[in-house]
Design a protein around this motif. Structure first.
Motif, PDB file in Angstrom:
ATOM      1  N   SER A  45       6.474  27.921 -44.725  1.00 27.87           N
ATOM      2  CA  SER A  45       7.749  27.185 -44.773  1.00 27.87           C
ATOM      3  C   SER A  45       7.563  25.767 -45.301  1.00 27.87           C
ATOM      4  O   SER A  45       8.456  25.203 -45.937  1.00 27.87           O
ATOM      5  N   ARG A  50       8.149  21.294 -49.537  1.00 24.14           N
ATOM      6  CA  ARG A  50       7.419  20.614 -50.618  1.00 24.14           C
ATOM      7  C   ARG A  50       8.058  20.917 -51.974  1.00 24.14           C
ATOM      8  O   ARG A  50       8.152  20.039 -52.834  1.00 24.14           O
ATOM      9  N   ARG A 120      17.452  20.819 -43.660  1.00 25.12           N
ATOM     10  CA  ARG A 120      16.918  21.863 -42.785  1.00 25.12           C
ATOM     11  C   ARG A 120      17.888  23.029 -42.684  1.00 25.12           C
ATOM     12  O   ARG A 120      17.493  24.183 -42.779  1.00 25.12           O
ATOM     13  N   ARG A 141       6.652  24.270 -38.647  1.00 23.06           N
ATOM     14  CA  ARG A 141       6.753  23.298 -37.559  1.00 23.06           C
ATOM     15  C   ARG A 141       7.762  23.764 -36.509  1.00 23.06           C
ATOM     16  O   ARG A 141       7.646  23.430 -35.348  1.00 23.06           O
ATOM     17  N   ASP A 142       8.776  24.512 -36.969  1.00 18.22           N
ATOM     18  CA  ASP A 142       9.874  24.902 -36.080  1.00 18.22           C
ATOM     19  C   ASP A 142      10.132  26.401 -36.143  1.00 18.22           C
ATOM     20  O   ASP A 142      11.243  26.857 -35.907  1.00 18.22           O
ATOM     21  N   ARG A 191       2.456  10.769 -40.368  1.00 17.31           N
ATOM     22  CA  ARG A 191       3.309  11.942 -40.580  1.00 17.31           C
ATOM     23  C   ARG A 191       3.574  12.668 -39.261  1.00 17.31           C
ATOM     24  O   ARG A 191       4.693  13.098 -38.989  1.00 17.31           O
ATOM     25  N   ARG A 198      11.489  12.900 -35.106  1.00 15.69           N
ATOM     26  CA  ARG A 198      12.807  13.140 -35.704  1.00 15.69           C
ATOM     27  C   ARG A 198      13.700  13.900 -34.722  1.00 15.69           C
ATOM     28  O   ARG A 198      13.215  14.650 -33.870  1.00 15.69           O
TER      29      ARG A 198
HETATM   30  O1   DC Z   1       2.964  22.120 -43.645  1.00 15.09           O
HETATM   31  P1   DC Z   1       3.160  21.172 -44.791  1.00 15.09           P
HETATM   32  O2   DC Z   1       2.252  19.971 -44.726  1.00 15.09           O
HETATM   33  O3   DC Z   1       3.094  21.871 -46.119  1.00 15.09           O
HETATM   34  O4   DC Z   1       4.671  20.615 -44.658  1.00 15.09           O
HETATM   35  C1   DC Z   1       5.156  19.570 -45.444  1.00 15.09           C
HETATM   36  C2   DC Z   1       6.206  18.800 -44.677  1.00 15.09           C
HETATM   37  O5   DC Z   1       7.347  19.624 -44.465  1.00 15.09           O
HETATM   38  C3   DC Z   1       5.760  18.312 -43.293  1.00 15.09           C
HETATM   39  O6   DC Z   1       5.571  16.922 -43.256  1.00 15.09           O
HETATM   40  C4   DC Z   1       6.879  18.618 -42.364  1.00 15.09           C
HETATM   41  C5   DC Z   1       7.825  19.473 -43.134  1.00 15.09           C
HETATM   42  N1   DC Z   1       8.029  20.782 -42.535  1.00 15.09           N
HETATM   43  C6   DC Z   1       9.005  20.885 -41.590  1.00 15.09           C
HETATM   44  O7   DC Z   1       9.630  19.895 -41.233  1.00 15.09           O
HETATM   45  N2   DC Z   1       9.285  22.100 -41.039  1.00 15.09           N
HETATM   46  C7   DC Z   1       8.588  23.194 -41.406  1.00 15.09           C
HETATM   47  N3   DC Z   1       8.893  24.360 -40.856  1.00 15.09           N
HETATM   48  C8   DC Z   1       7.553  23.088 -42.356  1.00 15.09           C
HETATM   49  C9   DC Z   1       7.290  21.859 -42.902  1.00 15.09           C
END
Ligand code: DC
Length: 242
Positions: A45, A50, A120, A141-142, A191, A198
């Protein structure tokens, strides 16, 4: 356990393993390896955020143009081409954006736009569409908290900030990129703070997630642990697995 088909007709019986955690925790490598071992699909995700960030930068869309960014995230032509044993190739508007997607600059912009609720929301259905038989490993992340709250198996993978910075440093070095370890550590810490603070979908384990701290553990050990968790869920709930 899950019986109702969703609106798009995709059965919610398709099992999902969510693997959430901060950047550098080894999530990507572990998720891909687990997906391959199970023969399940894989959703990166972060690559969606990105890709949206990269396209926004290329099109000159400022990071506060919320509606434009949300429309871009919803409609952008993003395609993942699975490559066994390797990261999927990511194509944006048909172009392989591979290495550019992984740069720290694009990561920082992705983190900034990921803090926008509109962006989102625009990505929710795109992510749920990846839930296809025989199963999905969803990395993010979520995934366990927001996108697949009904996932039968949830893992939250973490590691110390120093261990994550070292891993990232090694990865970048292998790609021929010379980035200072101290800068990476600082970038990772800021980060993390942004992602955790957030208000929409902050980085935190789902209440029913199993937390694994991978500091000092080799990737294979983490993969085995995750596969064991999936195997015990299969035994407990009769979840389909290969
Ligand atoms: O996992 P990554 O480093 O490729 O993710 C890039 C950015 O995207 C990270 O700073 C947070 C965001 N992200 C997010 O908010 N929710 C997700 N499910 C995946 C990534």
């Amino acid at each position: 356990m899950m019986t109702a088909p969703d609106a798009s007709g995709t059965s919610l019986q398709v099992p999902v393993l969510t693997i959430d955690g901060p950047s550098g925790s080894g999530k990507g490598t572990v998720s891909r390896a687990v997906a391959e071992r199970l023969g399940w699909h894989f959703l990166d995700s972060g690559a969606l955020y990105r890709a949206a960030a990269l396209a926004a930068r290329r099109r000159g869309i400022p990071s506060d143009a919320v509606q434009e960014l949300a429309a871009l995230a919803r409609d952008l032509d993003i395609c993942f081409v699975e490559r066994p044993g390797d990261e999927p190739e990511v194509r944006v508007d048909g172009e392989d954006v591979g290495d550019e997607l992984r740069t720290e600059q694009v990561g920082a912009l992705a983190s900034a736009i990921a803090a926008l609720p509109e962006v989102r929301a625009a990505l929710v259905d795109r992510q749920r569409d990846f839930r296809q038989p025989p199963g999905l490993v969803a990395d993010g992340r979520d995934m366990g908290t927001v996108i697949f709250p009904d996932a039968p198996v949830k893992v939250f993978l973490t590691a110390s900030a120093a261990a994550r910075a070292e891993r990232r440093h090694k990865q970048l070095k292998q790609k021929g990129l010379d980035v200072k370890l101290a800068d990476l550590l600082q970038e990772i810490e800021s980060r993390d703070a942004r992602d955790a603070a957030r208000t929409v979908a902050p980085l935190r384990p789902a209440a029913d997630a199993i937390v694994i701290d991978s500091t000092g553990l080799p990737v294979e050990a983490v993969v085995d642990r995750v596969l064991a968790i999936v195997a015990s869920a299969v035994t407990a709930a009769g979840m389909p697995a290969r």
